[in-house]
Design a protein around this motif. Structure first.
Motif, PDB file in Angstrom:
ATOM      1  N   PHE A   4       6.674   2.045  10.547  1.00 46.96           N
ATOM      2  CA  PHE A   4       7.089   3.360  11.020  1.00 46.96           C
ATOM      3  C   PHE A   4       6.925   4.412   9.925  1.00 46.96           C
ATOM      4  CE2 PHE A   4       9.319   0.276  13.629  1.00 46.96           C
ATOM      5  CZ  PHE A   4       9.116   0.775  14.909  1.00 46.96           C
ATOM      6  N   ASP A   5       6.452   5.593  10.335  1.00 44.54           N
ATOM      7  CA  ASP A   5       6.255   6.721   9.433  1.00 44.54           C
ATOM      8  C   ASP A   5       7.040   7.929   9.925  1.00 44.54           C
ATOM      9  OD1 ASP A   5       4.371   4.996   8.448  1.00 44.54           O
ATOM     10  OD2 ASP A   5       2.635   6.271   8.875  1.00 44.54           O
ATOM     11  N   ALA A   6       7.510   8.733   8.984  1.00 46.33           N
ATOM     12  CA  ALA A   6       7.977  10.081   9.304  1.00 46.33           C
ATOM     13  C   ALA A   6       6.755  10.993   9.238  1.00 46.33           C
ATOM     14  CB  ALA A   6       9.040  10.535   8.320  1.00 46.33           C
ATOM     15  N   VAL A   7       6.668  11.949  10.155  1.00 50.09           N
ATOM     16  CA  VAL A   7       5.478  12.787  10.284  1.00 50.09           C
ATOM     17  C   VAL A   7       5.863  14.262  10.250  1.00 50.09           C
ATOM     18  CG1 VAL A   7       3.534  13.398  11.758  1.00 50.09           C
ATOM     19  CG2 VAL A   7       4.329  11.032  11.669  1.00 50.09           C
ATOM     20  N   GLY A   8       5.134  15.032   9.462  1.00 46.75           N
ATOM     21  CA  GLY A   8       5.298  16.474   9.441  1.00 46.75           C
ATOM     22  C   GLY A   8       3.931  17.133   9.470  1.00 46.75           C
ATOM     23  N   GLY A   9       3.808  18.251  10.157  1.00 48.12           N
ATOM     24  CA  GLY A   9       2.503  18.890  10.220  1.00 48.12           C
ATOM     25  C   GLY A   9       2.577  20.335  10.661  1.00 48.12           C
ATOM     26  N   VAL A  10       1.442  21.004  10.545  1.00 48.79           N
ATOM     27  CA  VAL A  10       1.326  22.387  10.997  1.00 48.79           C
ATOM     28  C   VAL A  10      -0.037  22.532  11.672  1.00 48.79           C
ATOM     29  CG1 VAL A  10       0.399  23.140   8.770  1.00 48.79           C
ATOM     30  CG2 VAL A  10       1.441  24.814  10.306  1.00 48.79           C
ATOM     31  N   GLY A  11      -0.090  23.290  12.748  1.00 47.50           N
ATOM     32  CA  GLY A  11      -1.340  23.470  13.466  1.00 47.50           C
ATOM     33  C   GLY A  11      -1.449  24.854  14.065  1.00 47.50           C
ATOM     34  N   TYR A  12      -2.663  25.176  14.480  1.00 47.32           N
ATOM     35  CA  TYR A  12      -2.882  26.471  15.131  1.00 47.32           C
ATOM     36  C   TYR A  12      -3.905  26.279  16.234  1.00 47.32           C
ATOM     37  CZ  TYR A  12      -3.516  31.435  15.902  1.00 47.32           C
ATOM     38  OH  TYR A  12      -3.543  32.682  16.480  1.00 47.32           O
ATOM     39  N   GLU A  13      -3.552  26.749  17.434  1.00 47.96           N
ATOM     40  CA  GLU A  13      -4.473  26.712  18.565  1.00 47.96           C
ATOM     41  C   GLU A  13      -4.934  28.133  18.865  1.00 47.96           C
ATOM     42  OE1 GLU A  13      -4.260  25.901  23.304  1.00 47.96           O
ATOM     43  OE2 GLU A  13      -3.529  24.274  22.011  1.00 47.96           O
ATOM     44  N   PHE A  14      -6.247  28.331  18.829  1.00 47.25           N
ATOM     45  CA  PHE A  14      -6.824  29.647  19.100  1.00 47.25           C
ATOM     46  C   PHE A  14      -6.819  29.929  20.604  1.00 47.25           C
ATOM     47  CE2 PHE A  14      -8.540  28.163  15.099  1.00 47.25           C
ATOM     48  CZ  PHE A  14      -8.414  29.273  14.275  1.00 47.25           C
ATOM     49  N   ALA A  15      -7.036  31.162  20.934  1.00 41.41           N
ATOM     50  CA  ALA A  15      -6.995  31.567  22.331  1.00 41.41           C
ATOM     51  C   ALA A  15      -8.054  30.860  23.177  1.00 41.41           C
ATOM     52  CB  ALA A  15      -7.161  33.084  22.438  1.00 41.41           C
ATOM     53  N   ASN A  16      -9.162  30.426  22.556  1.00 40.83           N
ATOM     54  CA  ASN A  16     -10.219  29.736  23.296  1.00 40.83           C
ATOM     55  C   ASN A  16      -9.940  28.244  23.472  1.00 40.83           C
ATOM     56  OD1 ASN A  16     -10.648  28.760  20.724  1.00 40.83           O
ATOM     57  ND2 ASN A  16     -12.692  29.628  20.491  1.00 40.83           N
ATOM     58  N   GLY A  17      -8.789  27.766  22.974  1.00 40.63           N
ATOM     59  CA  GLY A  17      -8.406  26.374  23.154  1.00 40.63           C
ATOM     60  C   GLY A  17      -8.732  25.464  21.983  1.00 40.63           C
ATOM     61  N   VAL A  18      -9.550  25.925  21.029  1.00 37.98           N
ATOM     62  CA  VAL A  18      -9.863  25.137  19.833  1.00 37.98           C
ATOM     63  C   VAL A  18      -8.642  25.139  18.912  1.00 37.98           C
ATOM     64  CG1 VAL A  18     -11.335  24.946  17.798  1.00 37.98           C
ATOM     65  CG2 VAL A  18     -12.308  25.626  20.001  1.00 37.98           C
ATOM     66  N   SER A  19      -8.321  23.988  18.356  1.00 35.29           N
ATOM     67  CA  SER A  19      -7.148  23.904  17.484  1.00 35.29           C
ATOM     68  C   SER A  19      -7.468  23.138  16.217  1.00 35.29           C
ATOM     69  CB  SER A  19      -5.976  23.234  18.210  1.00 35.29           C
ATOM     70  OG  SER A  19      -6.303  21.898  18.570  1.00 35.29           O
ATOM     71  N   ILE A  20      -6.684  23.385  15.188  1.00 35.60           N
ATOM     72  CA  ILE A  20      -6.803  22.691  13.908  1.00 35.60           C
ATOM     73  C   ILE A  20      -5.411  22.305  13.458  1.00 35.60           C
ATOM     74  CG2 ILE A  20      -6.712  24.844  12.572  1.00 35.60           C
ATOM     75  CD1 ILE A  20      -8.669  23.518  10.588  1.00 35.60           C
ATOM     76  N   GLU A  21      -5.290  21.135  12.839  1.00 44.10           N
ATOM     77  CA  GLU A  21      -3.970  20.677  12.411  1.00 44.10           C
ATOM     78  C   GLU A  21      -4.063  19.930  11.085  1.00 44.10           C
ATOM     79  OE1 GLU A  21      -2.351  17.932  15.268  1.00 44.10           O
ATOM     80  OE2 GLU A  21      -3.732  16.316  14.699  1.00 44.10           O
ATOM     81  N   ALA A  22      -3.037  20.076  10.272  1.00 45.88           N
ATOM     82  CA  ALA A  22      -2.886  19.314   9.033  1.00 45.88           C
ATOM     83  C   ALA A  22      -1.578  18.546   9.136  1.00 45.88           C
ATOM     84  CB  ALA A  22      -2.863  20.243   7.822  1.00 45.88           C
ATOM     85  N   GLN A  23      -1.580  17.307   8.656  1.00 40.04           N
ATOM     86  CA  GLN A  23      -0.417  16.446   8.852  1.00 40.04           C
ATOM     87  C   GLN A  23      -0.183  15.560   7.639  1.00 40.04           C
ATOM     88  OE1 GLN A  23       0.361  14.557  12.868  1.00 40.04           O
ATOM     89  NE2 GLN A  23      -0.130  12.707  11.728  1.00 40.04           N
ATOM     90  N   TYR A  24       1.092  15.268   7.388  1.00 39.45           N
ATOM     91  CA  TYR A  24       1.451  14.344   6.319  1.00 39.45           C
ATOM     92  C   TYR A  24       2.310  13.228   6.906  1.00 39.45           C
ATOM     93  CZ  TYR A  24       3.649  12.368   2.179  1.00 39.45           C
ATOM     94  OH  TYR A  24       4.098  11.496   1.216  1.00 39.45           O
ATOM     95  N   ASN A  25       1.939  11.990   6.608  1.00 42.49           N
ATOM     96  CA  ASN A  25       2.697  10.817   7.041  1.00 42.49           C
ATOM     97  C   ASN A  25       3.335  10.158   5.828  1.00 42.49           C
ATOM     98  OD1 ASN A  25       1.117  11.449   9.273  1.00 42.49           O
ATOM     99  ND2 ASN A  25       0.946   9.325   9.924  1.00 42.49           N
ATOM    100  N   HIS A  26       4.610   9.805   5.939  1.00 49.64           N
ATOM    101  CA  HIS A  26       5.304   9.093   4.869  1.00 49.64           C
ATOM    102  C   HIS A  26       5.976   7.864   5.470  1.00 49.64           C
ATOM    103  CE1 HIS A  26       7.157   9.139   0.750  1.00 49.64           C
ATOM    104  NE2 HIS A  26       7.886   8.215   1.367  1.00 49.64           N
ATOM    105  N   GLY A  27       5.460   6.691   5.136  1.00 49.04           N
ATOM    106  CA  GLY A  27       6.020   5.464   5.684  1.00 49.04           C
ATOM    107  C   GLY A  27       7.403   5.154   5.129  1.00 49.04           C
ATOM    108  N   PHE A  28       8.301   4.736   6.007  1.00 51.21           N
ATOM    109  CA  PHE A  28       9.628   4.339   5.533  1.00 51.21           C
ATOM    110  C   PHE A  28       9.931   2.877   5.838  1.00 51.21           C
ATOM    111  CE2 PHE A  28      10.162   6.619   9.577  1.00 51.21           C
ATOM    112  CZ  PHE A  28      10.847   5.705  10.349  1.00 51.21           C
TER     113      PHE A  28
END
Length: 218
Positions: A173-197
């Motif tokens: 199991f991992d704890a997950v944190g991230g940030v993303g942005y979805e543009f008006a045309n539906g394309v999205s980008i995301e960055a994420q960090y996983n830390h296993g516990f």
């Protein structure tokens, strides 16, 4: 009387959820890459020597569904492919002694916060916080090289051929944190960090060996 009030309250809540202007259902897929390493190896010895794990690049991908149930809040679920592993080095030997990697399927559930509000026509900024359950499908270890103690010659190390999926826990199991942005045309980008516990390996000299991973997906 109390039962009637309860029914009215529940009905009102359901109607509010259904007619909420922020509510939206989205589905899609992301592809990208992730740098993965294994935490805990500073305390684990390999071959009698202290070993450390450095980052290794893996491809990633996921299929997701999400919904905004209020102006600033939503929830997201995804099924992911991700690699877990690292390159192990021993400072005393000045060499890369091995590479460990596994192929995994994981399920992720995260709550989403929209700091600018949810407006798909203008673009949506989201901050995610959740958990991930990872199930290893296959695993292997590749031998590396090290610098011999009495010379500058590199010595090739054989891989542990017996190492494989059986050495991994059924799930981690991992704890997950991230940030993303979805543009008006539906394309999205995301960055994420996983830390296993929890430990991914069944046995590592009684030490927990967990996943640490940063990913970028489009």
């Amino acid at each position: 009387m109390n039962i009637r009030k309860t029914i009215i309250a529940l009905g009102s809540a359901c109607m509010l959820f259904v007619v909420s202007p922020a509510q939206a259902f989205r589905a899609g897929a992301h592809f990208g890459g992730a740098y993965s390493t294994l935490g805990g190896f500073k305390e684990v010895k390999m071959g009698g020597e202290e070993a450390e794990s450095s980052y290794k690049l893996f491809p990633t991908g996921n299929a997701y569904v999400s919904t905004a149930f209020a102006e600033y809040f939503g929830i997201k679920g995804s099924v992911n492919y991700n690699g877990v592993g690292g390159v192990f080095t021993q400072k005393k030997e000045l060499g890369e002694i091995a590479e460990l990697f596994s192929h995994n399927i994981s399920g992720q559930l995260a709550f989403q916060f929209y700091p600018l509000g949810y407006d798909p026509e203008e673009g949506v900024l989201n901050i995610d916080l959740g958990v991930q359950a990872t199930f290893p499908v296959s695993a292997s270890m590749k031998g590396g090289t090290k610098v011999a103690k009495d010379s500058k010659d590199k010595v090739k190390l054989e891989a542990d051929k017996d190492f494989g999926r059986k050495d991994f826990n059924l799930v981690s199991f991992d704890a997950v944190g991230g940030v993303g942005y979805e543009f008006a045309n539906g394309v999205s980008i995301e960055a994420q960090y996983n830390h296993g516990f929890t430990s991914i390996l069944k046995k590592a000299e009684d030490k927990d060996v967990s996943n640490l991973e940063e990913s970028l997906n489009l």
